[in-house]
Design an enzyme around this catalytic site. Structure first.
Site, PDB file in Angstrom:
ATOM      1  N   GLN A   1       0.821  -1.200   0.000  1.00  0.00           N
ATOM      2  CA  GLN A   1       0.000   0.000   0.000  1.00  0.00           C
ATOM      3  C   GLN A   1       0.859   1.254   0.000  1.00  0.00           C
ATOM      4  O   GLN A   1       0.335   2.358  -0.086  1.00  0.00           O
ATOM      5  CB  GLN A   1      -0.889   0.025   1.260  1.00  0.00           C
ATOM      6  CG  GLN A   1      -1.832  -1.155   1.350  1.00  0.00           C
ATOM      7  CD  GLN A   1      -2.597  -1.233   2.666  1.00  0.00           C
ATOM      8  OE1 GLN A   1      -2.743  -2.299   3.221  1.00  0.00           O
ATOM      9  NE2 GLN A   1      -3.105  -0.106   3.171  1.00  0.00           N
TER      10      GLN A   1
ATOM     11  N   ARG B   1      -7.857  -0.859   8.697  1.00  0.00           N
ATOM     12  CA  ARG B   1      -8.934   0.054   8.304  1.00  0.00           C
ATOM     13  C   ARG B   1      -9.105   1.116   9.382  1.00  0.00           C
ATOM     14  O   ARG B   1     -10.198   1.346   9.886  1.00  0.00           O
ATOM     15  CB  ARG B   1     -10.222  -0.720   8.071  1.00  0.00           C
ATOM     16  CG  ARG B   1     -11.058  -0.049   6.983  1.00  0.00           C
ATOM     17  CD  ARG B   1     -12.166  -0.892   6.447  1.00  0.00           C
ATOM     18  NE  ARG B   1     -12.838  -0.071   5.436  1.00  0.00           N
ATOM     19  CZ  ARG B   1     -13.531  -0.542   4.436  1.00  0.00           C
ATOM     20  NH1 ARG B   1     -13.683  -1.817   4.266  1.00  0.00           N
ATOM     21  NH2 ARG B   1     -14.099   0.259   3.573  1.00  0.00           N
ATOM     22  N   CYS B   2      -8.004   1.747   9.698  1.00  0.00           N
ATOM     23  CA  CYS B   2      -7.961   2.536  10.926  1.00  0.00           C
ATOM     24  C   CYS B   2      -6.830   3.541  10.846  1.00  0.00           C
ATOM     25  O   CYS B   2      -5.774   3.242  10.318  1.00  0.00           O
ATOM     26  CB  CYS B   2      -7.702   1.560  12.074  1.00  0.00           C
ATOM     27  SG  CYS B   2      -7.265   2.317  13.626  1.00  0.00           S
TER      28      CYS B   2
ATOM     29  N   GLU C   1     -12.539   4.441   6.483  1.00  0.00           N
ATOM     30  CA  GLU C   1     -12.543   3.596   7.668  1.00  0.00           C
ATOM     31  C   GLU C   1     -13.575   4.000   8.709  1.00  0.00           C
ATOM     32  O   GLU C   1     -13.730   3.316   9.713  1.00  0.00           O
ATOM     33  CB  GLU C   1     -11.159   3.653   8.301  1.00  0.00           C
ATOM     34  CG  GLU C   1     -10.865   5.024   8.880  1.00  0.00           C
ATOM     35  CD  GLU C   1      -9.400   5.234   9.171  1.00  0.00           C
ATOM     36  OE1 GLU C   1      -8.580   4.820   8.344  1.00  0.00           O
ATOM     37  OE2 GLU C   1      -9.086   5.807  10.200  1.00  0.00           O
TER      38      GLU C   1
END
Ligand code: FES
Ligand code: FES
Lengths: 176, 798
Positions: free
Chosen positions: B224, B371-372, B741
């Site tokens: 990513q 996701r944070c 998120e």
């Protein structure tokens, strides 16, 4: 896998028994010499270069590898290539017609039924099998039919919508 | 709708639910994921992992593996050590074993690897390696890690005499003391946020291709953050940075799992250098689940100081976080426990104090931002669970309690209890929209009525604002690299364009939405713009995509580079129109003469002129690059409301309805935004209901495959009802905020609060996630709180 394709071992391979299989993939007859332990998913991906079939787990849970086997959805990671001998397999690459997308493909794009796209080929093939059996499913029937396929991105709501969209379009097509 | 807005939708600009361009390849099975890439002469790598959680390595015998035909290389820690590669630095100033040399520290740790002609041979050869271990005592939670005489996990580190990773604090200790002294009531809660795994459908993998003739190393990999990886590879492998090219092709999801540097990547690189052949490593799901990118696993002791009328006077939090054997998650280096201190940002609370301790355990390295935005998920879960418990303790309606404590709309900018600066919000309105959508008053009546017939209904609310989009660079860096982002825009002669950014999409749809920002700024139809990301040889330097930072940072860079291009186009327009620049006005896609609006030139005319008819002295071409350092984080906010029914006979609970109200500011592509929210809600539901990874007393990972690690399918997943409030971000160039998120962050507490509300009469104040039916059943029948701390009881396995 190795003995099958262009790549030739530089070191002599052990005496691995192989078997000849003949499988109709997306309408074309494909013949290959395979190790008995080769998974169908790997034959499709590495051997036949049909990389639209994905593998997302080791335990037959995710459904990313779903293909149609004589029209029925199966998880190609859990079938040996030799078991497919003499059968017909449809992968995502065989979904579209020569010039047109399949309504399920259109539905997934139209209803935003995918994000990363990794689960999508399997989802679409599972959906195809459903719609062939049940052209006018309820939302619950769609959810149930797709419950062997995991998606981590979409939350499923738009996948369900995509399949409903396709059902409608396919019905309209067959009516006209 | 104004003409401009209508025209803008037509060209796929801001606000258009434009269909995604990336879908064209994905629906045809033509995506290009790492495992789809085949290079000539490519070899395959498999990893042998430790079956034990803590053990000394006595010996490793690889001779049988070498003897298998088709095996090219077997690597062990000892061999890595001769090249100084047995250990690597992590993104959090720790070290991590690439291949174990001295001992293994978690089950699934990398012990050896084999490179062979095909993956089947490599797997066979891994099984032929014989490793002798001497088992050591195992630690699976912070209590064990901090106990007197606990075995030292990181005996490899000089000056490490215990299992503590860090001890950190933030906030006002004395002020908070005083607030608690004044309280009418102190509400206390102890919670565990269980270990979870982002588990994208696609596992991690890499293909390293070292070309001796050019000395260039190309690595195709699931990352990513390609530029961070390039920097890391340069440091770890001591290769010159310009000779490293990282390519992140299509990613089958990321969710934070694909940010860290994993040993598999490093081994494939070394193998390719040694063998001078491309080496592919594709992790299997078990490898992914037991060794990479864990998240959460943190314990809270929380206290709220309350006044009788419902006012929160102070917050005290202490967290113990379990980081596994290596501290290897990417965190902004200033903040040891991420942005945990963003808790309670939507509430007006005079004082707060947080202490945080991180510990090593015999578990895989953990703490990634799943996701944070760096522990924000835990922060908001703790916050909203504490808020509900406090409302209950006061005997006050949970909606009213929130309303009384919200920061008011006219109170911005606002300093949060822990010192962040929030800039905007309409929290009351957001809650109101949610309450109306769910029919709050009606549901409360329905609930009472159902109770009289022995049915248990419950309603849970979660409201929060969270900080998304790190930097600014003054405060946020990873390993000293400042957290900004970038975009490069090149407009071709015919007015078509290519845009590149330092972000990296994993399903978020950048190829579609970035083009919409350019369309908004320049009036070039989105269909005329191609977006490219993920190749460090072509993309400008960026920090990558995680923590919902793409729209806040890279998205802002896209707007800014478009404005730079427009500024040059304006000069070209003046030249073409033969007027001075000051006499020119801009409307979407067109410059015109102020005094004669029908006289104008299109942006495409300007692009053509940049290559064919530029004024004397002007540099030809129409392109630019922008690096964007945001002045602040963006602060989206949300209200999530769940209604549930709990079956008292079984502990099974069903979601009746779920309402989500999100404010992420201006929505670039509403369709994509809603997709993000629904995906996030599903992960929230997953964590609340079934998804967790735990350990037994021997450190065996329970949850090492999808039979044990449960992800919801289409069948279990509830339907989502989405609503919006729009408060544009005051500092973002197009008023947007992060969204990817929010639902995962704010969602879990809504479910848990709802289930606890349904069983409130039992006096139970907490059940740790996931709310498995047996936990709920235990709570209902035994009338006590249920903890989820490992080790799990294994009675039925023994
Ligand atoms: S790869 Fe997961 S079910 Fe086949
Ligand atoms: S779209 Fe990513 S897993 Fe379904």
């Amino acid at each position: 896998m190795s003995g099958l394709f262009e790549e030739i071992h530089e070191q002599p391979a052990a005496d691995v028994p192989t078997r000849r299989v003949s499988i109709t993939v997306n309408g074309d007859k494909r013949v290959a010499q395979v190790e008995p332990r080769l998974l169908l998913a790997h034959l499709l991906r590495q051997g036949l270069k049909l990389t639209g079939t994905h593998t997302g787990c080791d335990t037959t849970n995710c459904g990313a590898c779903t293909v149609l086997f004589d029209g029925k959805p199966i998880k190609s990671c859990t079938m040996l290539a030799v078991q497919a001998d003499g059968h017909e397999v449809t992968t995502v690459e065989g979904l579209a017609g020569a010039s047109e997308l399949h309504p399920i493909q259109e539905g997934f794009k139209d209803e935003h039924g995918l994000q990363c796209g990794f689960c999508t080929p399997g989802m679409m093939l599972a959906a195809k099998a459903l719609l062939e059996e049940n052209p006018d499913p309820t939302e619950d029937e769609v959810r149930w039919a797709l419950s062997g396929n995991l998606c981590r991105c979409t939350g499923y709501q738009n996948i369900v919508k995509s399949v409903m969209w396709a059902a409608k379009k396919m019905q309209a097509q067959s009516a006209s | 709708m104004t003409t401009q807005a209508r025209d803008e939708i037509k060209i796929g600009g801001l606000g258009a639910s434009r269909k995604r361009v990336e879908d064209n390849r994905f629906i045809r099975g033509k995506g290009n994921y790492v495992d789809d890439i085949v290079l000539p002469g490519m070899l395959h790598m498999e990893i042998l992992r430790s079956p034990l959680a803590h053990a000394r390595i006595v010996s490793i015998d690889t001779s049988k593996a070498w003897a298998i035909p088709g095996v090219r290389l077997v690597l062990t820690g000892e061999m890595m050590a001769t090249r100084n590669l047995a250990w690597m630095p992590t993104l959090s100033y720790d070290t991590q074993a690439v291949l174990a040399t001295d001992k293994v520290r978690f089950q699934g740790q990398e012990v050896a690897c084999v490179i062979a002609d095909d993956p089947y041979i490599a797997k066979d050869a891994c099984e032929a390696i014989v490793v002798e271990y001497e088992a050591l005592p195992v630690i699976v939670n912070p209590t064990q890690a901090l106990a007197d005489g606990a075995p030292l996990i990181r005996d490899d580190k000089e000056n490490q005499h215990d299992n503590v990773v860090f001890d950190w604090e933030v906030g006002d200790r004395d002020g908070t003391e005083r607030a608690f002294a004044q309280a009418d009531l102190v509400s206390k809660l102890e919670l565990h946020y269980p270990r979870s795994h982002p588990s994208p459908m696609e596992c991690c993998g890499s293909i390293a291709d070292f070309d001796r003739s050019t000395s260039k190393l190309t690595v195709y990999m699931t990352t990513q953050a390609p530029h961070i990886i390039r920097a890391a590879v340069a440091l770890v492998a001591e290769l010159p940075e310009h000779m490293i090219r990282i390519v992140s092709p299509d990613l089958g999801g990321g969710f934070g799992n694909k940010v860290p540097v994993y040993p598999g990547y490093v081994m494939s690189i070394l193998a390719s250098i040694l063998l001078e052949r491309p080496v592919k490593w594709i992790e299997d799901k078990t490898g992914n689940l037991i060794s990479t990118g864990f998240a959460r696993d943190i314990y809270l002791k929380g206290e709220l100081a309350l006044r009788k009328d419902g006012k929160i006077l102070g917050v005290r939090m202490h967290t113990d976080s379990d980081h596994g054997a290596f501290f290897s998650d990417a965190q902004p280096s200033k903040f040891k426990i991420g942005l945990m201190h963003s808790a309670f940002s939507c509430y007006d609370i005079p004082s707060a104090h947080l202490t945080a301790r991180g510990v090593y355990t015999n578990k895989a390295p953990g703490g990634v931002a799943y996701r944070c935005s760096f522990r924000v998920t835990e922060a908001m879960y703790f916050q909203e669970r504490m808020v509900q418990a406090a409302a209950d303790d006061l005997g006050m309606d949970q909606a009213e309690f929130r309303r009384r404590n919200f920061v008011r709309d006219d109170d911005f900018p606002h300093r949060t209890p822990f010192g962040f600066l929030t800039d905007s919000g309409q929290y009351g309105k957001c809650l109101q929209v949610g309450l109306e959508a769910i029919g709050y008053e009606d549901f409360l009546k329905q609930k009472e009525e159902a109770k009289s017939r022995g049915r248990l209904l419950g309603i849970g609310i979660s409201t929060m604002t969270e900080p998304l989009g790190a930097g600014n660079s003054r405060e946020y860096d990873i390993l000293g690299i400042k957290m900004f982002d970038s975009a490069e825009l090149r407009v071709h002669m015919t007015g078509k364009a290519i845009l590149r950014t330092g972000a990296k999409t994993q399903g978020q749809g950048h190829e579609t939405t970035w083009a919409q920002i350019v369309a908004h700024e320049l009036g070039i139809p989105a269909d005329d713009i191609v977006v490219e990301e993920g190749d460090t040889d072509t993309a400008p330097f960026g920090m990558g995509t995680y923590a919902s930072r793409s729209t806040p940072v890279a998205g802002a860079a896209v707007a800014m580079v478009s404005r730079k291009v427009r500024a040059k186009a304006r000069k070209l327009a003046a030249h073409l129109l033969e007027v001075s620049e000051e006499d020119i006005e801009w409307e979407l896609g067109r410059f015109y003469v102020r005094s004669s609006p029908e006289t104008g030139v299109s942006i495409q005319d300007c692009a053509y002129a940049a290559y064919s008819n530029m004024p004397d002295g002007m540099e030809p071409g129409l392109e630019n690059v922008a690096y964007y350092d945001p002045p602040n984080l963006t602060w989206p906010f949300a209200c999530y409301i769940a209604t549930v029914e709990v079956d008292p006979q079984t502990g099974v609970w069903d979601v009746l309805r779920f309402v989500a109200v999100d404010d992420c500011g201006v929505r670039i592509n509403p369709m994509v935004v809603e997709g993000q929210i629904m995906g996030g809600l599903t992960e929230a539901y997953a964590m609340a209901s079934m998804q967790f990874i735990t350990f037994d007393a021997q450190g065996n990972c329970i949850g090492s495959n999808y039979m044990d690690y449960l992800l919801p399918t289409a069948w279990e997943t509830p339907g989502w009802e989405l609503h919006e409030v729009v408060t544009p971000c005051p500092h973002h160039p197009i008023g947007a905020k992060g969204i990817g998120e929010c639902a995962t962050v704010g969602g879990p507490a809504a479910f848990v609060n709802a289930v606890l509300d349904a069983i409130k009469d039992t006096g139970v104040r907490n059940i740790d996630m996931p709310l498995l039916p047996d936990r709920v059943y235990e709570a209902i029948t035994q009338r006590h709180d249920v903890s989820g701390a490992p080790p799990v009881k294994m009675d039925d396995h023994d």
